[in-house]
Scaffold this active site. Structure first.
Site, short mmCIF file in Angstrom:
data_model
loop_
_atom_site.label_atom_id
_atom_site.label_comp_id
_atom_site.label_asym_id
_atom_site.label_seq_id
_atom_site.Cartn_x
_atom_site.Cartn_y
_atom_site.Cartn_z
N LYS A 101 0.88 -1.18 0.00
CA LYS A 101 0.00 0.00 0.00
C LYS A 101 0.91 1.22 0.00
O LYS A 101 1.65 1.45 0.95
CB LYS A 101 -0.89 0.01 1.24
CG LYS A 101 -1.67 1.32 1.39
CD LYS A 101 -2.52 1.35 2.64
CE LYS A 101 -2.95 2.78 2.97
NZ LYS A 101 -3.75 2.87 4.20
N GLY A 162 -8.24 8.58 10.32
CA GLY A 162 -8.55 8.56 11.74
C GLY A 162 -9.64 9.51 12.20
O GLY A 162 -9.83 9.69 13.40
N ALA A 188 -9.54 5.06 4.65
CA ALA A 188 -9.40 6.22 5.55
C ALA A 188 -10.71 6.94 5.82
O ALA A 188 -11.48 7.24 4.91
CB ALA A 188 -8.37 7.23 5.03
N GLY A 189 -10.91 7.20 7.08
CA GLY A 189 -12.03 8.03 7.50
C GLY A 189 -13.34 7.32 7.73
O GLY A 189 -14.29 7.92 8.23
N ASN A 210 -9.49 0.78 9.73
CA ASN A 210 -8.55 0.48 10.82
C ASN A 210 -8.98 1.16 12.11
O ASN A 210 -9.45 0.53 13.05
CB ASN A 210 -7.13 0.91 10.42
CG ASN A 210 -6.10 0.60 11.50
OD1 ASN A 210 -6.41 0.02 12.54
ND2 ASN A 210 -4.86 0.97 11.28
N THR A 211 -8.89 2.51 12.14
CA THR A 211 -9.15 3.25 13.38
C THR A 211 -10.50 2.88 14.02
O THR A 211 -10.57 2.64 15.23
CB THR A 211 -9.13 4.77 13.09
OG1 THR A 211 -7.84 5.11 12.60
CG2 THR A 211 -9.43 5.58 14.34
#
Lengths: 260, 65
Positions: A101, A162, A188-189, A210-211
């Protein structure tokens, strides 16, 4: 329940039945990663490379990832294409496989990706045989350029890393989905399963979360919730849902027997 | 001899890369090593001799998204 296992996601020469990619960052304990992977069914997970920390207590993060799960090393920390290329080569030499990535970030306030450096790194690494998944600022021209440079997918951001703010880039991502020949993985996000479902309903091929999973009170439960949302969204996309209407359309017959 | 390890200048008597890793108390199993920007496979650590001025990066995989 309807089986969608034959609806596989293909990245390079590898197919995945799960369309939820996960990450290893921000877990309170690395020990939460293994059960999260089991609960979510995620088949690909990101890892990062850093200078060794002599005080790290829980050991090698790779020990918490079952061999059946594909590793997706990222190039986080890279600020130039050359740095990303260097990290990718190290990761491959270290036995992490050929997926990479690309993440090149020069904007330290919003952590937005540098599309130009990302494109340069993609070109180099694709030629070296990597399966390149570039994290990118949603842009259809760059998407086409990444395709031509040999990327295996594009990973446009939903909102800054995040933030849990979801699909702030929705109109741009929609254009990419409409025009791109490459699989589109929204990265993301994404902070809620409903946001993941929305991306998938729109036609995204996968999402990376992830987050939202790692910092939830129960990462396994959250991982499972995201997996179900991704599957629901994907099935809704495959079902080709009808358009929205501005006026009501009766679901039951309005003509009846109660009056003339 | 003087070696740059993870960006810091250090003094070391280790003759081979593996000696340095052990001298610093690291578990070799979880490490990736780069010497002068070239990745060195673990099999070669015992036989890779260090030279004055070498720049060594000892890296490991960590959590990341």
């Amino acid at each position: 329940m309807l089986d969608t296992d034959n609806d596989a996601l293909r990245l390079g020469d590898t197919t995945f039945t799960s369309r939820l990619l996960t990450g290893t960052g921000k877990f309170a304990s690395k020990k939460q990663i293994t059960p999260m992977l089991e609960a979510s069914g995620s088949q690909m997970i990101t890892v990062a490379l850093r200078r060794v920390d002599p005080t790290a207590s829980e050991g090698n993060i790779l020990n918490y990832i079952p061999k059946s799960v594909t590793l997706l090393p990222n190039t986080s920390g890279a600020r130039t294409a050359d740095e990303a290329v260097r990290i990718a080569r190290i990761a491959r030499e270290a036995g992490c496989g050929k997926f990479i990535k690309i993440e090149v970030i020069t904007d330290m306030q919003y952590l937005l990706p540098d599309n130009y450096q990302t494109l340069k790194a993609t070109e180099i690494l694709a030629k070296e045989g990597f399966i390149v998944l570039p994290y990118m600022m949603p842009d259809i021209t760059v998407t086409k350029q990444l395709h031509d440079a040999g990327a295996a997918a594009v990973m446009p951001l939903g909102s800054p890393i995040g933030t849990n703010r979801g699909l702030e880039m929705k109109p741009m991502i929609k254009m990419i989905i409409e025009t791109s020949k490459l699989p589109v993985i929204v990265d993301a996000g994404i902070g809620r399963p409903s946001q993941a479902a929305q991306a998938m309903e729109m036609g995204a091929d996968a999402v990376l979360v992830n987050t939202a999973i790692a910092t939830s009170g129960d990462p396994s439960m959250a991982g499972c919730a995201f997996a179900m949302a991704v599957k629901a969204g994907r099935m809704a996309y495959l079902a080709d849902m009808a358009d929205t209407k501005t006026t009501a359309r009766a679901s039951s017959p309005l003509t009846g027997f109660l009056r003339e | 001899m003087n070696i740059k390890l993870n960006g810091n200048n250090i003094e070391s008597n280790s003759l081979f890369l593996m000696d340095l890793v052990l001298e610093k108390g690291f578990d070799p199993a979880s490490l990736v090593a780069e010497v002068n920007q070239e990745v060195i496979r673990q099999e070669a650590w015992k036989s890779l001799s260090l030279k004055d001025g070498d720049s060594i990066e000892l890296l490991s995989f960590v959590g990341g998204g």
